[in-house]
Write a protein that holds these residues in place. Structure first.
Motif, PDB file in Angstrom:
ATOM      1  N   TRP A  96      93.581 -17.523  82.554  1.00  0.00           N
ATOM      2  CA  TRP A  96      94.882 -17.663  81.912  1.00  0.00           C
ATOM      3  C   TRP A  96      94.936 -17.086  80.502  1.00  0.00           C
ATOM      4  N   PRO A  97      93.809 -16.987  79.740  1.00  0.00           N
ATOM      5  CA  PRO A  97      93.929 -16.303  78.445  1.00  0.00           C
ATOM      6  C   PRO A  97      94.406 -14.855  78.593  1.00  0.00           C
ATOM      7  N   CYS A  98      93.980 -14.189  79.665  1.00  0.00           N
ATOM      8  CA  CYS A  98      94.430 -12.816  79.927  1.00  0.00           C
ATOM      9  C   CYS A  98      95.904 -12.808  80.324  1.00  0.00           C
ATOM     10  N   LEU A 135      88.960 -19.060  81.161  1.00  0.00           N
ATOM     11  CA  LEU A 135      88.210 -18.073  80.386  1.00  0.00           C
ATOM     12  C   LEU A 135      88.225 -16.728  81.076  1.00  0.00           C
ATOM     13  N   ASN A 136      87.863 -15.709  80.311  1.00  0.00           N
ATOM     14  CA  ASN A 136      87.666 -14.361  80.845  1.00  0.00           C
ATOM     15  C   ASN A 136      86.167 -14.162  80.929  1.00  0.00           C
ATOM     16  N   LYS A 153      97.958 -13.360  77.142  1.00  0.00           N
ATOM     17  CA  LYS A 153      97.916 -12.234  76.202  1.00  0.00           C
ATOM     18  C   LYS A 153      98.781 -11.067  76.692  1.00  0.00           C
ATOM     19  N   LEU A 169      90.707  -8.665  74.324  1.00  0.00           N
ATOM     20  CA  LEU A 169      90.383  -9.933  74.982  1.00  0.00           C
ATOM     21  C   LEU A 169      88.979 -10.375  74.622  1.00  0.00           C
TER      22      LEU A 169
END
Length: 132
Positions: free
Chosen positions: A100-102, A26-27, A105, A83
């Protein structure tokens, strides 16, 4: 090994202590940082999904989620993406944690040995140096 600490622009604010954590799913943006950025709490959506691993041995429940634009800048090059951040109401050593989502993306590739982050930009590859 030192953490990869970068200084992206989130919303309209340059944050100097943002850690890149490829092991995180997560961010995370801390509530204190969110307040200091002068952003409205009206934009936050409810989020009931707890997360683990940020506070050792404890489960944390976010205050909510918010979508914010984030930009990495090179010398004459930049890359901006929207984000989703979880807002956490506890203190941390950084302004935010990017997981890892960042990475996905931005299509970013870290090099933890040299404390560099590389990603495609509109004109050429953007190389971000980590802050010690």
């Amino acid at each position: 090994m030192l953490p990869l600490v970068v200084d992206p622009i989130i919303g309209k604010t340059r944050l100097s202590r943002v850690v890149m954590d490829g092991g995180s799913g997560l961010n995370l943006l801390y509530a204190k940082t969110y307040d200091a950025m002068g952003l409205s709490w009206v934009a936050i959506r409810p989020s009931g999904a707890p997360f683990h691993g940020v506070i050792p041995g404890l489960q944390a429940v976010p205050l909510g989620q918010v979508d914010l634009p984030m930009m990495f800048r090179g010398q004459a090059n930049f890359h901006t993406e929207m984000l989703t951040f979880e807002i956490a109401d506890f203190l941390g050593a950084y302004h935010a944690i990017l997981g890892w989502p960042c990475y996905a993306k931005f299509r970013a590739i870290p090099n933890y040995t040299y404390l560099k982050l590389k990603m495609p930009g509109p004109h050429m590859v953007i190389t971000i140096g980590g802050n010690l």
